[in-house]
Every structure is written in structure tokens, then in C-alpha cells.
Design a protein around this motif. Structure first.
Motif, PDB file in Angstrom:
ATOM      1  N   ILE A 175      31.763   7.754  50.360  1.00 30.29           N
ATOM      2  CA  ILE A 175      30.412   8.053  49.912  1.00 30.29           C
ATOM      3  C   ILE A 175      30.488   8.953  48.687  1.00 30.29           C
ATOM      4  O   ILE A 175      31.166   9.984  48.685  1.00 30.29           O
ATOM      5  CB  ILE A 175      29.612   8.710  51.047  1.00 30.29           C
ATOM      6  N   TRP A 176      29.807   8.551  47.623  1.00 28.58           N
ATOM      7  CA  TRP A 176      29.811   9.288  46.367  1.00 28.58           C
ATOM      8  C   TRP A 176      28.686  10.311  46.358  1.00 28.58           C
ATOM      9  O   TRP A 176      27.750  10.242  47.160  1.00 28.58           O
ATOM     10  CB  TRP A 176      29.684   8.324  45.181  1.00 28.58           C
ATOM     11  N   GLU A 177      28.797  11.269  45.467  1.00 26.19           N
ATOM     12  CA  GLU A 177      27.801  12.322  45.351  1.00 26.19           C
ATOM     13  C   GLU A 177      27.234  12.350  43.943  1.00 26.19           C
ATOM     14  O   GLU A 177      27.807  11.763  43.009  1.00 26.19           O
ATOM     15  CB  GLU A 177      28.436  13.678  45.697  1.00 26.19           C
ATOM     16  N   ASP A 178      26.093  13.021  43.794  1.00 25.58           N
ATOM     17  CA  ASP A 178      25.515  13.175  42.465  1.00 25.58           C
ATOM     18  C   ASP A 178      26.064  14.435  41.799  1.00 25.58           C
ATOM     19  O   ASP A 178      26.913  15.135  42.368  1.00 25.58           O
ATOM     20  CB  ASP A 178      23.982  13.194  42.538  1.00 25.58           C
ATOM     21  N   ARG A 179      25.591  14.742  40.617  1.00 26.08           N
ATOM     22  CA  ARG A 179      26.127  15.890  39.870  1.00 26.08           C
ATOM     23  C   ARG A 179      25.939  17.201  40.626  1.00 26.08           C
ATOM     24  O   ARG A 179      26.721  18.132  40.476  1.00 26.08           O
ATOM     25  CB  ARG A 179      25.443  15.988  38.506  1.00 26.08           C
ATOM     26  N   ALA A 180      24.887  17.268  41.430  1.00 23.53           N
ATOM     27  CA  ALA A 180      24.602  18.493  42.178  1.00 23.53           C
ATOM     28  C   ALA A 180      25.358  18.566  43.490  1.00 23.53           C
ATOM     29  O   ALA A 180      25.239  19.545  44.228  1.00 23.53           O
ATOM     30  CB  ALA A 180      23.096  18.597  42.430  1.00 23.53           C
ATOM     31  N   GLY A 181      26.140  17.532  43.800  1.00 26.59           N
ATOM     32  CA  GLY A 181      26.906  17.528  45.036  1.00 26.59           C
ATOM     33  C   GLY A 181      26.187  16.931  46.220  1.00 26.59           C
ATOM     34  O   GLY A 181      26.686  16.989  47.342  1.00 26.59           O
ATOM     35  N   GLY A 182      25.019  16.324  45.986  1.00 24.48           N
ATOM     36  CA  GLY A 182      24.289  15.687  47.064  1.00 24.48           C
ATOM     37  C   GLY A 182      24.772  14.262  47.284  1.00 24.48           C
ATOM     38  O   GLY A 182      25.107  13.554  46.323  1.00 24.48           O
TER      39      GLY A 182
END
Length: 282
Positions: A175-182
Motif C-alpha cells: 500500500i502506497w502513501e501520499d506526500r503527507a504519509g497517509g
């Protein structure tokens, strides 16, 4: 695709519910936990009239399990139990039926931490909760026609990105995350290693919406199925854009024409070619 009462009775459900079937499958420690009641525990029927799964209604067969979900986004997978478990194949208890269900290894489900949320004389709803909300629901049933013992009947799950991070990190799916780590829903981006029975265990498949890219350093995928070749050390091409998706120390970029993905790592930049058609192992 496929696939999920508090008080005196609850303590005995997992241990004593049902006899019939002969499968004494060991139950994993922590598979079923006491947990705590959510703000609004599911109290509806455990069996709803079945409807066939269709392309425009992929959750048609998920029944009551789908009703028990409390997703932040849209449901991800769900469906009915198919086929029959023969004599001796059903579990002796409801918990064993849950264990048998998880043995099928969907790759997107927690292996432990389920809680009895609701039950009646012949069915038990197990839920996996995050933040007091049901993210996975599995309903197991006792002695269905031609199905002795306990076995799973319906299940449904929210997007795996809604699971706790320690659980997400143990899943085969990445599972990948966005720039903010979400966490980013897997319907937008996900990756996973290929199956060993096709000798693709060293190939990483990346799904970006409806597009597919592969990290195939060993050349296991036939070249005619790829728009270019994998390269382990390239320069980021002009016009490539940062998707903002991150997986560990990797950052995902995309070529301007979408034919290749570029993954920036601490060691450099890799080119992952896009596929000319959906590549899958059967």
C-alpha cells in the motif's frame, strides 16, 4: 470480485458454537479477540436474500456482511462462499470456520484480531475494527444444506488502506502513501510481487488506476507484453511528473505519455515499463 450480542452468550460463541463437520483445524492465537463494542454495533439480520454478482454490482452476493461494513470510502471486495465444503471440511467451531476462510489468503485481510460483533443460533458475524468502525466483516454459518459443520457464508471488506498501519505493513499487497504519509486507496495505486507458480516472484506489478507497470529486472515477462524494457539506472525524462505516491523510500513518477513509470530510490531512478495488456498469472 470476490468475498465477510454482547453479554453471557458472547464468551462461548468462538469456543463452543456448533459441532458437526470434522475439521479440528488449529486456531491461530489472537484470531478472535474480545475487543470492545463499537459505538453502533451491527444488529441487523445475518442473512439477506442473495443476489448474483454482476459487473455493475460486484457486491451483490456479499449480503449482510456488506451491510455490516463502516468504510470511510467505498467497499473494496465482497462476495458469497462458493462451492461446497465436504464432509469433514467444515470447522467444528465458528472460529475454525473463520480460520478456514482466511486460509484462502486473499492477500488483503488481517490474519488476526477479529471480534464477535453479532450472532444467532446458526451464524456468527466476525468483524475487524479500526477506530471503532468495521473494516472487514465475515459471516460464518453452521450446517448449511450439503455443507456440514461451520463454514464461511459471506464477507466484505473496506479498502485495505483503511486498516491500521501495522496490519497494512504485513499484507502481501503493498500500500502506497501520499506526500503527507497517509495511505492511498489501493483502487488508485498498489503493487505486489508476482506468484511463484508462474516464476514471477521477483517481478513487482504496479497498478495505477487501470494502467499496469512492472519492475522486471530478470526479464521474466515476455517482451511483447511490455511497452519498453526495464532499466535500473536512468535519468528522469523531461515532462515526467511526480504522482506524490510514496512506498517506503520510493517515490513514483510517471512519464508524460504514461507509457512508463519511474521510481526514484536512494540508489537512483528505475524505469518500470507499462504493459500492452493486463498481465496476470493463471
Amino acid at each position: 470480485m470476490q468475498r465477510r450480542i454482547w453479554g453471557v452468550l458472547m464468551a462461548g460463541v468462538a469456543a463452543t458454537a456448533g459441532c458437526g463437520g470434522g475439521n479440528s483445524l488449529p486456531v491461530t492465537d489472537g484470531l478472535v479477540v474480545k475487543g470492545s463494542a463499537p459505538p453502533s454495533p451491527y444488529a441487523g439480520p445475518l442473512r439477506l436474500k442473495a443476489t448474483a454478482q454482476r459487473d455493475d454490482d460486484p457486491f451483490g452476493g456479499a449480503g449482510a456482511a456488506l451491510q455490516a461494513l463502516e468504510c470511510t470510502g467505498k467497499p473494496y471486495l465482497g462476495g458469497p462462499g462458493e462451492g461446497e465444503w465436504g464432509e469433514g471440511d467444515g470447522g467444528e467451531t465458528a472460529a475454525q470456520a473463520l480460520q478456514l476462510f482466511l486460509r484462502d489468503d486473499f492477500g488483503t485481510l488481517p490474519e488476526s484480531g477479529y471480534r464477535v460483533e453479532h450472532h444467532d443460533a446458526t451464524r456468527v458475524l466476525y468483524s475487524f475494527d479500526t477506530g471503532g468502525r468495521t473494516r472487514v466483516a465475515v459471516i460464518v454459518a453452521k450446517d448449511l444444506p450439503h455443507r456440514p459443520g461451520w463454514g464461511w457464508e459471506t464477507y466484505a471488506q473496506c479498502d485495505p488502506s483503511e486498516l491500521p498501519k501495522p496490519v497494512r505493513d504485513k499484507l502481501p499487497i503493498r500500500i502506497w502513501e501520499d506526500r503527507a504519509g497517509g495511505p492511498v486507496p489501493v483502487t488508485k495505486v498498489q503493487s505486489n510481487l508476482g506468484p511463484e507458480h508462474c516464476d514471477w516472484q521477483d517481478v513487482e506489478f504496479l497498478s495505477l488506476g487501470k494502467r499496469q507497470y512492472v519492475r522486471d529486472a530478470a526479464g521474466a515477462i515476455p517482451r511483447e507484453l511490455l511497452r519498453s524494457a526495464y532499466a535500473g539506472d536512468v535519468t528522469m525524462p523531461s515532462g515526467a511528473t511526480d504522482t506524490g505516491y510514496r512506498q517506503g523510500d520510493r517515490a513514483l513518477w510517471l512519464a508524460a505519455d504514461g507509457t512508463s513509470a519511474y521510481v526514484r530510490t536512494p540508489d537512483g531512478i528505475e524505469r518500470w515499463p507499462g504493459t500492452t495488456e493486463l498481465v496476470a498469472c493463471r
